[in-house]
Write a protein that holds these residues in place. Structure first.
Motif, short mmCIF file in Angstrom:
data_model
loop_
_atom_site.label_atom_id
_atom_site.label_comp_id
_atom_site.label_asym_id
_atom_site.label_seq_id
_atom_site.Cartn_x
_atom_site.Cartn_y
_atom_site.Cartn_z
N ILE A 92 0.85 -1.20 0.00
CA ILE A 92 0.00 0.00 0.00
C ILE A 92 0.88 1.25 0.00
O ILE A 92 1.67 1.45 0.91
CB ILE A 92 -0.94 0.04 1.23
CG1 ILE A 92 -1.83 -1.21 1.25
CG2 ILE A 92 -1.80 1.30 1.20
CD1 ILE A 92 -2.73 -1.29 2.46
N ASP A 96 -2.03 6.30 -0.97
CA ASP A 96 -3.20 5.42 -0.98
C ASP A 96 -3.73 5.17 0.43
O ASP A 96 -4.92 4.94 0.60
CB ASP A 96 -2.86 4.08 -1.62
CG ASP A 96 -2.58 4.22 -3.10
OD1 ASP A 96 -2.82 5.32 -3.61
OD2 ASP A 96 -2.11 3.25 -3.71
N LYS A 97 -2.85 5.18 1.41
CA LYS A 97 -3.31 4.91 2.78
C LYS A 97 -4.33 5.95 3.20
O LYS A 97 -5.37 5.62 3.75
CB LYS A 97 -2.12 4.93 3.76
CG LYS A 97 -1.21 3.73 3.64
CD LYS A 97 -0.19 3.76 4.76
CE LYS A 97 0.73 2.58 4.68
NZ LYS A 97 1.60 2.48 5.86
N GLN A 99 -6.14 7.79 1.30
CA GLN A 99 -7.35 7.63 0.48
C GLN A 99 -8.17 6.44 0.99
O GLN A 99 -9.39 6.52 1.13
CB GLN A 99 -6.92 7.39 -0.96
CG GLN A 99 -7.96 7.76 -1.95
CD GLN A 99 -7.51 7.41 -3.37
OE1 GLN A 99 -6.41 6.89 -3.59
NE2 GLN A 99 -8.35 7.70 -4.33
N GLN A 100 -7.50 5.35 1.29
CA GLN A 100 -8.21 4.15 1.76
C GLN A 100 -8.87 4.41 3.12
O GLN A 100 -9.96 3.92 3.39
CB GLN A 100 -7.26 2.97 1.87
CG GLN A 100 -6.81 2.46 0.51
CD GLN A 100 -6.12 1.12 0.62
OE1 GLN A 100 -6.37 0.34 1.51
NE2 GLN A 100 -5.21 0.87 -0.31
N ILE A 103 -12.02 6.39 2.50
CA ILE A 103 -13.11 5.54 1.97
C ILE A 103 -13.72 4.73 3.11
O ILE A 103 -14.94 4.64 3.25
CB ILE A 103 -12.57 4.61 0.85
CG1 ILE A 103 -12.19 5.45 -0.37
CG2 ILE A 103 -13.60 3.53 0.49
CD1 ILE A 103 -11.37 4.70 -1.41
N LYS A 205 -9.50 -3.34 9.60
CA LYS A 205 -9.17 -2.76 8.29
C LYS A 205 -8.29 -1.51 8.46
O LYS A 205 -7.32 -1.32 7.71
CB LYS A 205 -10.48 -2.40 7.57
CG LYS A 205 -10.32 -1.87 6.18
CD LYS A 205 -9.94 -2.96 5.21
CE LYS A 205 -9.58 -2.36 3.85
NZ LYS A 205 -8.83 -3.25 3.00
N ILE A 209 -4.55 -1.06 6.89
CA ILE A 209 -4.13 0.02 5.99
C ILE A 209 -2.89 0.72 6.55
O ILE A 209 -1.91 0.95 5.85
CB ILE A 209 -5.28 1.06 5.81
CG1 ILE A 209 -6.46 0.41 5.08
CG2 ILE A 209 -4.80 2.28 5.05
CD1 ILE A 209 -7.75 1.24 5.09
#
Ligand code: URA
Length: 286
Positions: A92, A96-97, A99-100, A103, A205, A209
């Motif tokens: 990852i 992106d972390k 962003q994830q 989300i 989760k 991440i």
């Protein structure tokens, strides 16, 4: 006054330790750290403790040439594409972390798995901090202040947690702070086993991440939920546990410290165990 940046840093650290002491936190057994301010002024200042992983290079964007494209080749039978596998956690990228997490936070904000909590909450309290943090501080559930502000550990216990983080030479924004439960149980009652089970996939989760190196469990509910154990906090303290490759430290909850200030020195021992393992030295602390 010297303009030496090292001296400036040492003074800032000293001031921080003094602030901590005036706030009632015993930073070391027998007050050793705070008895030696002049030594601290001369002591080695720990290097920046949180090293963010550099972002991977961005692949240059290629655009197809607009002229003289070769005629398409006749289609040949090809093997079916391999079933996509989830990327390994280590892959990852830093951007992106964030962003994830965003989300996931949006998903959590819609959650109504626990009817009572969904009806009584002001908002969900997802987590806050550096998505690339080396350390996650993992608490139990939001209280009234957190429910109002949407951020974990902002009430009195949160202020004490901030002091603990700063005594470890970090800033609040260097670490990541999250809770087992994302909603406030009304009246600050203990979370039920069903609520814990409903919310567990979210913190699992989140940690997947962030991939912290260390997870500090604050209090028995956090430790028992993360480590899936019934063991008391007193038994879990003092050694590293393991969770998905992270080293886990179990210590007392800051709210417990507000009621039992003498336990602060135990928490400081736990923090020093972690800092030693991280290779971070606190001047004057044994
Ligand atoms: N106690 C917790 O465990 N978490 C918070 O966010 C606040 C208080």
């Amino acid at each position: 006054m010297s303009d030496d940046p090292q001296a400036h840093l040492r003074r800032a650290m000293l001031q921080q330790l003094r602030d901590w002491q005036s706030a009632g936190v015993d930073v070391a057994p027998h007050g050793r750290v705070l008895e030696v301010p002049e030594e601290l002024l001369r002591a080695e200042v720990p290097a920046a403790p949180i090293a963010a992983t550099p972002a991977p290079p961005v692949a240059p964007q290629t655009s197809a040439p607009k002229t003289s494209a070769p005629p398409p080749e006749p289609k040949r039978p090809t093997a079916p594409p391999p079933t996509p596998r989830p990327a390994p956690a280590a892959a990852i990228a830093d951007g992106d972390k964030q962003q994830q997490l965003e989300i996931l936070a949006a998903e959590v904000a819609q959650c109504v798995k626990c009817q009572e909590l969904a009806c009584t909450r002001t908002q969900t309290v997802f987590g806050v901090g550096n998505p690339n943090a080396r350390i996650c501080f993992f608490g139990e559930a939001p209280g009234a202040d957190e429910d109002k502000q949407g951020e974990p550990f902002v009430g009195r216990a949160g202020q004490l947690l901030t002091q603990i983080i700063e005594a470890c030479t970090f800033r609040r924004e260097d670490v990541y702070i999250l809770n087992t439960l994302k909603c406030r149980p009304p009246g600050n009652r203990n979370p039920t086993p069903e609520e814990n089970a409903n919310c567990m996939p979210y913190f699992v989760k989140q940690l997947e991440i962030i991939q912290p190196e260390y997870i500090v469990c604050l209090g028995k509910f956090a430790a028992q939920n993360l480590l899936q154990t019934e063991a008391a906090i007193g038994r879990l303290r003092g050694t590293f546990h393991e969770y998905n490759g992270a080293k886990v430290i179990a210590t007392y909850h800051p709210a417990y410290l507000l009621r039992n200030p003498s336990a602060k020195r135990d928490v400081w021992e736990d923090m020093k165990m972690m800092l030693r393992d991280m290779g971070i030295s606190i001047p004057g602390a044994k």
